[in-house]
Motif scaffolding. Structure first.
Motif, short mmCIF file in Angstrom:
data_model
loop_
_atom_site.label_atom_id
_atom_site.label_comp_id
_atom_site.label_asym_id
_atom_site.label_seq_id
_atom_site.Cartn_x
_atom_site.Cartn_y
_atom_site.Cartn_z
N GLU A 37 0.84 -1.18 0.00
CA GLU A 37 0.00 0.00 0.00
C GLU A 37 0.89 1.24 0.00
O GLU A 37 1.97 1.26 0.59
CB GLU A 37 -0.91 0.02 1.23
CG GLU A 37 -1.90 -1.15 1.27
CD GLU A 37 -2.75 -1.13 2.53
OE1 GLU A 37 -2.39 -0.37 3.46
OE2 GLU A 37 -3.73 -1.88 2.61
N LEU A 38 0.44 2.29 -0.70
CA LEU A 38 1.19 3.53 -0.71
C LEU A 38 1.13 4.21 0.65
O LEU A 38 0.10 4.15 1.34
CB LEU A 38 0.62 4.47 -1.78
CG LEU A 38 0.72 3.98 -3.24
CD1 LEU A 38 0.05 4.98 -4.18
CD2 LEU A 38 2.18 3.79 -3.65
N THR A 39 2.23 4.86 1.03
CA THR A 39 2.27 5.54 2.33
C THR A 39 1.49 6.86 2.31
O THR A 39 1.24 7.44 3.37
CB THR A 39 3.73 5.83 2.72
OG1 THR A 39 4.36 6.61 1.69
CG2 THR A 39 4.50 4.52 2.90
N GLY A 46 -3.12 1.84 -9.44
CA GLY A 46 -2.10 0.96 -8.87
C GLY A 46 -2.17 1.00 -7.36
O GLY A 46 -3.19 1.43 -6.79
N PRO A 47 -1.14 0.58 -6.68
CA PRO A 47 0.13 0.08 -7.21
C PRO A 47 0.07 -1.42 -7.55
O PRO A 47 -0.78 -2.14 -7.04
CB PRO A 47 1.11 0.33 -6.07
CG PRO A 47 0.25 0.17 -4.83
CD PRO A 47 -1.11 0.68 -5.20
N TRP A 48 1.02 -1.86 -8.39
CA TRP A 48 1.21 -3.27 -8.70
C TRP A 48 2.64 -3.64 -8.34
O TRP A 48 3.59 -3.09 -8.90
CB TRP A 48 0.97 -3.55 -10.17
CG TRP A 48 -0.41 -3.21 -10.63
CD1 TRP A 48 -1.53 -3.96 -10.52
CD2 TRP A 48 -0.82 -1.99 -11.28
NE1 TRP A 48 -2.62 -3.31 -11.06
CE2 TRP A 48 -2.21 -2.10 -11.53
CE3 TRP A 48 -0.16 -0.83 -11.67
CZ2 TRP A 48 -2.93 -1.09 -12.14
CZ3 TRP A 48 -0.87 0.18 -12.28
CH2 TRP A 48 -2.24 0.04 -12.51
N SER A 49 2.79 -4.56 -7.40
CA SER A 49 4.12 -4.94 -6.92
C SER A 49 4.45 -6.36 -7.35
O SER A 49 3.55 -7.21 -7.50
CB SER A 49 4.21 -4.84 -5.39
OG SER A 49 4.02 -3.50 -4.97
N ALA A 50 5.71 -6.62 -7.55
CA ALA A 50 6.17 -7.95 -7.91
C ALA A 50 7.58 -8.14 -7.39
O ALA A 50 8.42 -7.23 -7.48
CB ALA A 50 6.14 -8.16 -9.42
#
Length: 524
Positions: free
Chosen positions: A452-454, A475-479
């Motif tokens: 999650e964005l801060t 987004g966000p999309w994390s990998a």
């Protein structure tokens, strides 16, 4: 001999040659299961791998699941051709007129070796021993009335009696007509024939040729001719005028394949243009090389279809690779000569009906210009993008030198968890641009362990420029990619910036890696 009666053909076949060449190049000890893959699909497998259930056309992951000890190599036509040259040279010591059909298969007229050794069986046995003694490679020999029948006979280690090719072919499956490795991709035709109940070559051969032509088209007529035991092309092929051969003196002598490849491309264009001016296309290509020490080498390559400029250049590059990396030449090449040994009418290269004459000629001129630029600046000077699989837009695009095979770096149909949703950016900076993303309080925006964005992204500054307000974002999309590297975690964010006096509304793809934001894509 009547020119209308083609000579019987003798074929030397090395089973699973891409596997054999890959193992030899890697100095792999015998006893390991091997597979060769391209585009994430198995294209060749060793006998040990097949015993574990690995099959051609299988996905790499499935093959490794069936055989955990499987050693996987990438498909490399240059490697296959280079290592096959000693096999062709060994056959040439005992038989004249050697032609390479593809790496792994050579063909010669059977009359010469059969007459020298007394009978066809003795010639076959002698060639098998010759190849084994000179190269250590295993091979099988087949003899029949046509090249197609001889190749199938070689795969079974048989000598088909004269006139017996139709009987030999009749019980075989129509799947034998599908030979992509030799330039015959007939998967659709084979599937159609099977749905119609024509499951054997004999059943297909019984269909009248006029019905085949009316129902299936020109390539099916060629396949029908093969199924009947005939030649792939009619025997009345034209002998090319001697002035169509092209040659180039090389000063200084060429000792590296990459340097010789540049000359090969230029000669290929000249040869192709000369043939096209006479309405001809090359189906058998003769390659001649001479060295500063007076050594001369010749080789003939046979093609299933009329050779294009890139096809000619590929075969020249493969052959030079085999000569220069082997022990057959002790000095650099000073003369390279290409000769069209056999030609056919160039109807296959006629201008496309729907594109029009002007468009096709312009494409042809553009292609020649690209090859010329490569000859001056190197093969990487002209590249073509090829779309493949991957999570990031940048890694999905592979830049392939003009004239090389345009294959994706990764399978586009494979599952890619964490892939960026469509659409992809239209522009990708060669080097990612640094960016700064801040929230309403002016603090840098980061990502938490829960992805999650801060904070809400409200402003973005790109490459030291003034900050611009964010009007929308996704987004966000994390990998977690390349967990062994630093940074291995990458977070992607799509944002839309408001218009400014200097710039229109802009959409960007931002990537957070190692606590640093960069711009890796720009949407139009």
């Amino acid at each position: 001999m009547d020119v209308r009666t083609p000579p019987r053909m003798l074929v030397v076949w090395c089973p699973d040659w891409p596997v054999t060449a890959a193992g030899a190049a890697a100095a792999l000890l015998p006893g390991r299961p091997i597979a060769v893959v391209t585009g994430n699909l198995v294209v060749a497998a060793s006998a040990l791998a097949r015993a574990e259930g690995v099959r051609r056309g299988m996905r790499r992951r499935e093959a490794q699941g069936r055989c955990p000890e499987l050693v996987v190599f990438a498909d490399d036509p240059d490697r296959d051709a280079r290592l096959f040259e000693p096999v062709a040279a060994a056959v040439e010591e005992l038989a004249v007129g050697v032609e390479i059909v593809r790496p792994g298969i050579v063909a010669v007229p059977a009359r010469g070796p059969a007459g020298y050794f007394g009978r066809e069986e003795a010639a076959a046995e002698r060639l098998i021993d010759q190849v084994a003694a000179r190269t250590g490679a295993e091979c099988q020999v087949g003899i029949a009335d046509s090249l197609f029948a001889a190749i199938l006979a070689a795969r079974r280690g048989l000598i088909v009696e004269s006139g017996g090719s139709p009987r030999f072919l009749a019980p075989l499956s129509v799947r034998e007509l599908h030979r992509p490795a030799e330039g015959h991709d007939r998967a659709e035709l084979v599937n159609l024939l099977r749905r119609l109940g024509l499951r054997t070559l004999g059943a297909f051969a019984e269909v009248p040729e006029r019905d085949v032509s009316a129902r299936f088209g020109a390539d099916a007529v060629v396949a029908h001719r093969l199924a009947r035991g005939g030649q792939e092309r009619p025997p009345d092929r034209r002998r090319p005028p001697p002035e169509l051969a092209v040659n180039e003196a090389l000063d200084p002598p060429v000792e590296r394949v990459d340097a010789a490849a540049f000359v090969a491309k230029v000669l290929a264009e000249r040869l192709h243009a000369g043939l096209a001016a006479h309405g001809l296309a090359c189906t058998r290509l003769g390659i001649h090389a001479a060295t500063a020490h007076g050594e001369e080498r010749d080789r003939v390559w046979r093609a299933a279809e009329p050779l294009s400029p890139s096809g000619i250049a590929d075969r020249v590059r493969w052959q030079l690779d085999g000569w220069l990396h082997g022990t057959t030449l002790s000095a650099g090449v000073t003369l390279l000569r290409l000769e069209p040994v056999e030609v056919i009418e160039g109807h296959a290269l006629q201008l496309d009906l729907w594109r029009g004459e002007g468009r096709a000629e312009a494409d042809e001129r553009a292609g020649r210009a690209m090859v010329h630029v490569q000859g001056l600046l190197g093969p990487e000077a002209v590249v073509v993008p090829v779309l493949g699989g991957g999570r990031n837009p940048g890694e999905r695009v592979r830049l392939v030198p003009w004239g090389d095979e345009r294959g994706p770096a990764a399978d586009p149909d494979a599952p890619w968890p964490g892939v960026l949703p469509t659409p992809s950016p239209a522009n990708m900076p060669m080097k990612p641009l640094p960016a700064k993303v801040t929230d309403p309080s002016g603090s840098p925006v980061d990502i938490t362990a829960r992805d999650e964005l801060t904070g809400l992204p409200t402003q973005v500054a790109v490459d030291g420029g003034p900050p611009r307000r964010v009007t929308a974002w996704a987004g966000p999309w994390s990998a977690d990619e390349r967990w062994w590297a630093d940074p291995g975690r990458r977070t992607r964010l799509q944002i839309l910036l408001e218009e400014s006096e200097e710039d229109i509304q802009t959409a960007l793809l931002l990537v957070l890696a190692g606590e640093k934001w960069t711009v890796e894509g720009i949407y139009d």
